[in-house]
Write an enzyme that holds these catalytic residues in place. Structure first.
Site, PDB file in Angstrom:
ATOM      1  N   ASN A 347       0.840  -1.199   0.000  1.00  0.00           N
ATOM      2  CA  ASN A 347       0.000   0.000   0.000  1.00  0.00           C
ATOM      3  C   ASN A 347       0.880   1.255   0.000  1.00  0.00           C
ATOM      4  OD1 ASN A 347      -2.325   1.477  -0.077  1.00  0.00           O
ATOM      5  ND2 ASN A 347      -3.125   0.755   1.882  1.00  0.00           N
ATOM      6  N   HIS A 378      -8.397   3.604   8.472  1.00  0.00           N
ATOM      7  CA  HIS A 378      -8.882   2.315   7.971  1.00  0.00           C
ATOM      8  C   HIS A 378     -10.333   2.050   8.357  1.00  0.00           C
ATOM      9  CE1 HIS A 378      -4.732   1.151   6.889  1.00  0.00           C
ATOM     10  NE2 HIS A 378      -5.321   0.261   6.124  1.00  0.00           N
TER      11      HIS A 378
END
Length: 502
Positions: A347, A378
């Site tokens: 990521n 998140h």
């Protein structure tokens, strides 16, 4: 737990419902994949027929934005309006508050709006649902909003000498128009799965210029800077990435159910399986969860490349590089020999965002602050917080090991190889141990897993971090000024990756 039945009109198009039933996958996941495949075809058309040499930036902005919103409506129905609301609110803040404080307000509002949507989705509607949801694109938009606000603040408020070399490159010297702002946030290339890119890179792509970041890069014999250049063809790179997508998807569909993560907390498995076998199974179960991310992120990268976005200069052999906005490097992930190397290649654009808006700017405990911001971004599942809080102690321990132990293994190639093998195994187990709560989501199952391991990794990492001295960050930066100011957004970081992290 309250639940609610949501009509297809709210959650996206039901046009593909028959396909969903045939292949036995949730409709929203089918909509997502079909939209991404259609976006891939559209990207080729966008590059060929709306090339900057044939049309104006205004037309490219309009088309990219309208297509992006259409894909969002197809996948998420009227929940896609949240994308416009979040972007509209923060653009108003940018205009009304001015450049001095806009970055702080945009961070609070964008992250707060995202968190509100995540909390209501998790605790009101569909707790535990793994399928695609409208807060996924909002996570990427939040990155873009906050990055842009900080870059405008750097370019229009701070003095040149106050900026790092990386911040000077990313700094924005004028306020984007409303169209440019929505195009950057909601274009069809990245509306569903990203990746995040810098605003300057996106505008350079729309306008048909190239914005190179590193003085080491040269293109067609010209020194870097912003200039016109003939575009290399991305076709070979797109085919290569599509092959990676296909292989990742096949691996995920074939082996994921063979090694379910939930078995790590099964009572019979814990009671009757030797510990060494539990360690091997943990590694295999977490290994088989990664291909779905490889599929999604590599496909998103291919879409951008097909449109001509992502070109990052040339290799030494003259071949073009298409990794400007790539989100992962699979081989470096699977063979990572340190916790940092794994995170640097996983990521990637999110790691860059966290570094730009938090790590480089936080005056106290930047490592802990960065992990906490990552957990908030998140979502609302408690497993995310367990994972990132664990990540703090693992990172500190890994840093202490590297600084104190690694020098003893650099005397010969055989010792270095032994070090690499040991650290690879340790890194993979530490990563798997850390991210189990990220997959299990809930506190109960996550704590059950950690209890079955007697919190051994937590305890070991705390002891290592306390026992092994590491110089404070500001002293390390003074000793290594070149590394401290490297442009993490450039792929030069990839060239130095193994040197820094092994």
């Amino acid at each position: 737990m309250a639940t609610e039945t949501v009509s297809p009109a709210c959650t996206g198009s039901s046009l593909l419902q028959p396909i969903s039933e045939i292949i036995n996958l949730p409709l929203d996941q089918v909509n997502f994949v079909v939209c991404q495949l259609f976006a891939l075809l559209t990207a080729f058309w966008f590059r060929l027929y709306l090339h900057p040499s044939k049309t104006s930036p205004f037309v490219r902005h309009v088309v990219a934005t309208l297509l992006g919103f259409y894909f969002a409506l197809f996948c998420f129905g009227w929940y896609a309006l949240h994308f416009l609301v979040q972007s509209g609110l923060t653009y108003g803040i940018m205009i009304l508050t001015g450049v001095e404080h806009m970055h702080k307000y945009c961070l609070v509002v964008a992250l707060g709006y995202l968190s509100f949507c995540q909390i209501t989705r998790v605790y009101v509607f569909d707790y535990g649902m793994y399928s695609a949801d409208f807060t996924g694109p909002m996570m990427v938009i939040t990155q873009k909003i906050t990055s842009l606000a900080f870059e405008i603040h750097d370019g229009m408020c701070r003095k040149e000498e106050q900026l790092t070399p990386n911040q000077k490159v990313l700094a924005i010297r004028r306020m984007p128009s409303l169209l440019e702002y929505f195009s950057y946030n909601c274009n069809f290339l990245g509306i569903l799965a990203g990746p995040t890119s810098s605003y300057n890179d996106y505008i350079a792509f729309i306008e048909g210029t190239l914005c190179r970041r590193s003085k080491d890069h040269q293109t067609n014999g010209k020194t870097n800077g912003r200039h016109k250049q003939t575009d290399p063809s991305p076709n070979i790179e797109v085919v290569r990435k599509l092959a990676t997508c296909f292989f990742s998807l096949m691996v995920f569909l074939s082996v994921c159910k063979v090694f379910p993560v939930e078995r790590n907390i099964d009572d019979d498995f814990i009671a009757n399986t030797p510990f060494y076998a539990q360690v091997v199974y943990l590694y295999l179960s977490m290994l088989t969860t990664r291909p779905k991310y490889y599929f999604v992120w590599t496909l998103a990268d291919a879409i951008n490349n097909a449109a001509g976005f992502g070109f990052n200069g040339y290799n030494s052999d003259g071949s073009p590089r298409w990794d400007l906005i790539s989100n992962l490097r699979i081989m470096d992930i699977e063979f990572a020999t340190s916790f940092k190397m794994f995170l640097d290649n996983w990521n990637i654009q999110t790691a860059h965002w966290l570094k730009r808006v938090c790590y480089e700017r936080c005056p106290y405990n930047p490592t802990a602050a960065t992990f906490i911001l990552s957990a908030m971004w998140h979502g609302a599942y408690p497993g995310y917080y367990l994972t990132f809080l664990t990540g703090i102690v693992v990172t500190l321990a890994a840093r202490a090991m590297r600084h104190n132990v690694r020098p003893y293994f650099l005397g010969s190639p055989s010792l270095k190889l032994l070090y690499d093998v040991i650290t690879w195994a340790g890194t993979q187990i530490a990563i798997c141990y850390t991210v189990v709560p990220f997959v299990l989501l809930s506190v109960g199952p996550s704590m059950k897993f950690y209890r079955s391991w007697y919190f051994s990794v937590h305890i070991g990492c705390v002891l290592l971090a306390v026992a092994l001295p590491v110089k404070p960050r500001h002293l390390r930066l003074k000793e290594a000024p070149v590394l401290s100011h490297q442009d993490s957004t450039s792929t030069d970081g990839h060239c130095n990756q193994k040197t820094k992290a092994t």
